[in-house]
Structures are given as structure tokens and as C-alpha cells.
Design a protein around this motif. Structure first.
Motif, PDB file in Angstrom:
ATOM      1  N   CYS A   2       0.838  -1.199   0.000  1.00 34.81           N
ATOM      2  CA  CYS A   2       0.000   0.000   0.000  1.00 34.81           C
ATOM      3  C   CYS A   2       0.878   1.256   0.000  1.00 34.81           C
ATOM      4  O   CYS A   2       1.782   1.372   0.829  1.00 34.81           O
ATOM      5  CB  CYS A   2      -0.906   0.004   1.230  1.00 34.81           C
ATOM      6  N   PRO A   3       0.634   2.188  -0.927  1.00 36.37           N
ATOM      7  CA  PRO A   3       1.467   3.397  -0.991  1.00 36.37           C
ATOM      8  C   PRO A   3       1.204   4.350   0.182  1.00 36.37           C
ATOM      9  O   PRO A   3       1.964   5.286   0.402  1.00 36.37           O
ATOM     10  CB  PRO A   3       1.053   4.044  -2.319  1.00 36.37           C
ATOM     11  N   PHE A   4       0.144   4.104   0.921  1.00 39.73           N
ATOM     12  CA  PHE A   4      -0.198   5.017   2.021  1.00 39.73           C
ATOM     13  C   PHE A   4       0.323   4.515   3.364  1.00 39.73           C
ATOM     14  O   PHE A   4       0.887   5.278   4.140  1.00 39.73           O
ATOM     15  CB  PHE A   4      -1.717   5.221   2.082  1.00 39.73           C
ATOM     16  N   CYS A   5       0.103   3.202   3.624  1.00 40.50           N
ATOM     17  CA  CYS A   5       0.494   2.705   4.940  1.00 40.50           C
ATOM     18  C   CYS A   5       1.517   1.573   4.870  1.00 40.50           C
ATOM     19  O   CYS A   5       2.039   1.149   5.898  1.00 40.50           O
ATOM     20  CB  CYS A   5      -0.741   2.242   5.715  1.00 40.50           C
ATOM     21  N   GLY A   6       1.793   1.082   3.668  1.00 40.11           N
ATOM     22  CA  GLY A   6       2.820   0.055   3.539  1.00 40.11           C
ATOM     23  C   GLY A   6       2.342  -1.373   3.800  1.00 40.11           C
ATOM     24  O   GLY A   6       3.126  -2.317   3.714  1.00 40.11           O
ATOM     25  N   CYS A  66      -6.649  -1.218   0.188  1.00 42.58           N
ATOM     26  CA  CYS A  66      -5.785  -1.719   1.250  1.00 42.58           C
ATOM     27  C   CYS A  66      -6.653  -2.339   2.345  1.00 42.58           C
ATOM     28  O   CYS A  66      -7.662  -1.787   2.760  1.00 42.58           O
ATOM     29  CB  CYS A  66      -4.956  -0.566   1.811  1.00 42.58           C
ATOM     30  N   LEU A  67      -6.232  -3.526   2.798  1.00 48.49           N
ATOM     31  CA  LEU A  67      -7.025  -4.198   3.838  1.00 48.49           C
ATOM     32  C   LEU A  67      -6.817  -3.586   5.218  1.00 48.49           C
ATOM     33  O   LEU A  67      -7.566  -3.854   6.153  1.00 48.49           O
ATOM     34  CB  LEU A  67      -6.675  -5.696   3.890  1.00 48.49           C
ATOM     35  N   LYS A  68      -5.801  -2.738   5.329  1.00 49.10           N
ATOM     36  CA  LYS A  68      -5.546  -2.136   6.628  1.00 49.10           C
ATOM     37  C   LYS A  68      -6.145  -0.727   6.720  1.00 49.10           C
ATOM     38  O   LYS A  68      -6.982  -0.456   7.572  1.00 49.10           O
ATOM     39  CB  LYS A  68      -4.041  -2.086   6.887  1.00 49.10           C
ATOM     40  N   TYR A 112      -5.895   2.418  -4.450  1.00 43.16           N
ATOM     41  CA  TYR A 112      -4.848   2.783  -5.399  1.00 43.16           C
ATOM     42  C   TYR A 112      -4.967   1.889  -6.618  1.00 43.16           C
ATOM     43  O   TYR A 112      -5.730   0.920  -6.623  1.00 43.16           O
ATOM     44  CB  TYR A 112      -3.460   2.699  -4.759  1.00 43.16           C
ATOM     45  N   THR A 113      -4.234   2.244  -7.647  1.00 40.34           N
ATOM     46  CA  THR A 113      -4.361   1.570  -8.935  1.00 40.34           C
ATOM     47  C   THR A 113      -3.059   0.894  -9.319  1.00 40.34           C
ATOM     48  O   THR A 113      -1.977   1.443  -9.123  1.00 40.34           O
ATOM     49  CB  THR A 113      -4.719   2.602 -10.032  1.00 40.34           C
ATOM     50  N   THR A 114      -3.165  -0.297  -9.848  1.00 42.76           N
ATOM     51  CA  THR A 114      -1.979  -0.949 -10.409  1.00 42.76           C
ATOM     52  C   THR A 114      -2.259  -1.309 -11.870  1.00 42.76           C
ATOM     53  O   THR A 114      -3.403  -1.475 -12.279  1.00 42.76           O
ATOM     54  CB  THR A 114      -1.608  -2.241  -9.648  1.00 42.76           C
TER      55      THR A 114
END
Ligand SMILES: [Zn+2]
Length: 167
Positions: free
Chosen positions: A3-7, A31-33, A38-40
Motif C-alpha cells: 500500500c502506498p499510504f500505509c505500507g 488496502c485491507l488495513k 490505489y491503482t496498479t
């Protein structure tokens, strides 16, 4: 995917779309957390690297060309075509494992030499002399000496007949 926000490394795909002409798939992930989105993008990776030549030009890896140069090095040696094809396949597998987009012709040459050294010593020296562009004969002789040293119980080459006396 991290995740680019929380890792966090677990996510779920919330949407998948095939892009343009099917050249890629775009996925929206959550993100599950932290639950941010986000996009891939998923592309087909070029399978084998491009070869960067000495003058900086790049060309696609050419298995036929590689095979041809190895066959040429093995000319008149007791190396079967199957053995050459195996070496080519090994080299390709190595390039896959390397997973780099580019390889210099010198690096590729080193990989080929590694394989040829195990396959046939004469083929190896022939190939090395072309690839390393030995500057002079002494550099070439050094290489040959290394070979002889590395070789197990080196078989003595058949003695050359001494120069015959004039008739
Ligand atoms: Zn997150």
C-alpha cells in the motif's frame, strides 16, 4: 502489493479493467488495513532483455544469432547440436532469472563463456577471442593458461611431428 499510504501488503481488488487494445489490465485495489484505494497496471513483460552493443545501440535478444555464434565456436568439435541447444536454453533461463530489461553484449558474452567453458574448451577459447577482443596475443595466451590451469588432469595435446628434414 504494498500500500502506498500505509505500507501494508494485503489488499483486495475492487475493479479490473482491460486497457486500450488489451495491452494492459488496470486494477483498483483497496488496502485491507487503511482501506485507501490505489491503482496498479499489469503489462506483459518483454520476455528477454535487449542487448546493448558496444556502440550503445540496442537490439532485441536474438536466440538464433546466439545459437549461430555458439555453433560456429563448436565447429569441428565433438559437440552435438543438442548440447548447443541445451546451452542456449540455459542461457535464456539465466536471462529470465536475471529479470533485467537490458544486458550489455559484454555481460552476455561472459554468460556464454561460462557455459562454453563447461561444454568445450576449444569452443570457449574461440568464442572468448571474438567476444573479449583480446588486445594482443599475450592477453589471449593468459586466457589459455587459465584454461589449462583450471582443467582437471590436462590431457597433453598430441605431440606435433618435428619439422622434417629437407629431402
Ligand atoms: Zn494501506
Amino acid at each position: 502489493m504494498k500500500c502506498p499510504f500505509c505500507g501494508h501488503t494485503e489488499d483486495r481488488v475492487v475493479d479490473s479493467r482491460v486497457g486500450r487494445d488489451g495491452e494492459f489490465i488496470r486494477r483498483r485495489r483497496a488496502c485491507l488495513k487503511c482501506n485507501r484505494r490505489y491503482t496498479t497496471y499489469e503489462y506483459i513483460e518483454d520476455v528477454l532483455p535487449h542487448v546493448v552493443k558496444r556502440d550503445g545501440r540496442r537490439e532485441p535478444f536474438d536466440r538464433q544469432k546466439l545459437r549461430g555464434s555458439i555453433l560456429k565456436s563448436c565447429e569441428k568439435r565433438s559437440v552435438g547440436v543438442q548440447a548447443v541447444d541445451d546451452v542456449v536454453a540455459d542461457i535464456e533461463a539465466k536471462l529470465h532469472d536475471r529479470a533485467e530489461k537490458e544486458i550489455t553484449s559484454l555481460e552476455l558474452g561472459e554468460i556464454v563463456m561460462e557455459h562454453l567453458q563447461k561444454l568445450d574448451q576449444v569452443a570457449y577459447v574461440r568464442f572468448a577471442s571474438v567476444y573479449r577482443q583480446f588486445k594482443d596475443i599475450s592477453q589471449f595466451m593468459d586466457e589459455v593458461k587459465h584454461l589449462i590451469k583450471d582443467d582437471k588432469p590436462a590431457k597433453a595435446p598430441p605431440a606435433k611431428p618435428k619439422a622434417t628434414a629437407k629431402r
